[in-house]
Design a protein around this motif. Sequence first.
Motif, PDB file in Angstrom:
ATOM      1  N   VAL A 110       4.887  -4.643   5.585  1.00  0.00           N
ATOM      2  CA  VAL A 110       3.804  -4.567   4.600  1.00  0.00           C
ATOM      3  C   VAL A 110       2.610  -5.408   5.024  1.00  0.00           C
ATOM      4  O   VAL A 110       1.449  -4.981   4.924  1.00  0.00           O
ATOM      5  CB  VAL A 110       4.321  -5.025   3.224  1.00  0.00           C
ATOM      6  CG1 VAL A 110       3.182  -5.174   2.230  1.00  0.00           C
ATOM      7  CG2 VAL A 110       5.349  -4.049   2.698  1.00  0.00           C
ATOM      8  N   CYS A 165       1.748  -2.971  -3.526  1.00  0.00           N
ATOM      9  CA  CYS A 165       1.518  -1.895  -2.555  1.00  0.00           C
ATOM     10  C   CYS A 165       1.237  -0.571  -3.271  1.00  0.00           C
ATOM     11  O   CYS A 165       0.340   0.190  -2.883  1.00  0.00           O
ATOM     12  CB  CYS A 165       2.729  -1.729  -1.651  1.00  0.00           C
ATOM     13  SG  CYS A 165       2.636  -2.677  -0.133  1.00  0.00           S
ATOM     14  N   PHE A 224       0.682   2.814   1.938  1.00  0.00           N
ATOM     15  CA  PHE A 224       1.075   1.861   0.898  1.00  0.00           C
ATOM     16  C   PHE A 224       2.287   2.366   0.115  1.00  0.00           C
ATOM     17  O   PHE A 224       3.170   1.569  -0.247  1.00  0.00           O
ATOM     18  CB  PHE A 224      -0.102   1.603  -0.033  1.00  0.00           C
ATOM     19  CG  PHE A 224      -1.268   0.958   0.658  1.00  0.00           C
ATOM     20  CD1 PHE A 224      -1.235  -0.379   1.012  1.00  0.00           C
ATOM     21  CD2 PHE A 224      -2.396   1.704   0.996  1.00  0.00           C
ATOM     22  CE1 PHE A 224      -2.301  -0.973   1.667  1.00  0.00           C
ATOM     23  CE2 PHE A 224      -3.459   1.119   1.645  1.00  0.00           C
ATOM     24  CZ  PHE A 224      -3.410  -0.219   1.994  1.00  0.00           C
TER      25      PHE A 224
END
Length: 496
Positions: free
Chosen positions: A59, A131, A213
Amino acid sequence: MKISSSRSSSYEESDGHGEGSRLLQREPSRRTSREAFGLGARHVQLACMCGALTGLFLVRSSMGIAVLAMTDDERPDGPETYCWDKRTQGYILSSFFCGYAVMQVPGGLLAKRFGGKRVLLVALLVNAVLCICIPTVAYLGGWASVCMARFGMGLAQAVTFPSMHTMLGRWLPQHERTSYGGYVYAFPNLGIIISMPLAGVLSETVLGWKLIFYVSAAVLLAVAAAWARWAASCPAQHPLMTEAERMYIEKDMPYTCEEQPSVKVPWRYIVRCRGFWAILAAHQAFSISHIFFFVDMPTYLEKGLNISLQKSAWLSALPYVGMLLGSFFSAWLCGALLDRQLVSVKTCRRVFNSIGLYGTSVFLLLLVPARSSALAVGCLVALLTLQSFVSVGFVMNHLDLSPNFAGVMMSMSNAPANVCSFLTPLVASYVLRNDPTDLARWHVMFVAMAAWVAASNTAYLLQLRTDLQPWDDPEYVRREDKRREENEAVQAMLDE
């Protein structure tokens, strides 16, 4: 509170010279038994730690590619794009490290207080939720809202390395920490290796950069589920732990998980320790150089070397393949040298850290005359491969000085190091002056960084310490406070 007799009897009066008079030394710390136990619950725990690091770094690193895709207006069939210049992109990329730096010391204290399992589970879930939200907040609030989301992700991820250090100190006997710790800290590179080409591929789909994402969030949720089921803050809490393995892990520790006392963090002793300042010097140098390539390598490859976005995403991951392999190799080699007692711990830290940081400086300078993209990529691969050797250098040095407070010490060195990391993308955007196609300006960054990294490693070597510190003992601060109070009472009586 139970303190083992081996620990309480292992202190000796020294000659009083050196740091803080070094009134006490613990001899048995280097005579720890090197017997092997075999596979067990601690390996399941280590696998969970590797998975968590992989997910969190996936991430963290995907934003370098995502921000390029979010500003790529050459795809009319893709999702909306934004007119963010290099400076604005620098704000977005650095916002994560701002939150990450702010929360370091509180994160270390949280890991010490509540254990690594709970705080890392929160970090995984918070990052997954943010996210999912980033495509929406980018549309509604622009780049400033993306910065806030990334800031929140940094706040949550700040507990990562303090938690890992805290758990390594609780889960591994002293003779396994360097090798297994090195293996665990190789896995952030796996997250980067996966994220960069994956982000490049996902950016070419119908959903485009938004899918980066959403997929990252799905990975984090899967990792969080595994972490909640199979991870534990200490051996006694793990569902697969046997009594024999628990005794093997805890036999040289001062107390078990249940017996852990509530103690003060020895702040004043940590900041007086020359070894801590040595770690800080190496830590900030590593962070500055690592984060520079972490966030700016895709831009350097695409804009500076004129490589396409998708191809640059794949090439950006290549140096981290070298870093992953280098981490495994250095952990194995350092562990083998220590197990055979061919070199001292101090020599290992000195040699491997120097390979990592001096090697970084050399290849930064070699990037300047590199004119072809193949040669530049080769230098980047060599640079990050050698840089991985610090995973058994200063990174393990916290555990040498104090296994009990290694997580807190990691947070104390990681905080200023990540302030530097926060500033790095901003400085890069200032030097590049919104023109990432100008190779001469990239070369200015390379030379300046090479000089800083080399100087910092020299400072590390001059101040390096690996002896177990007396304030690692949970009772040390209480005894010293009592001794000081008695001395003050005696002095008051003499003054009367």
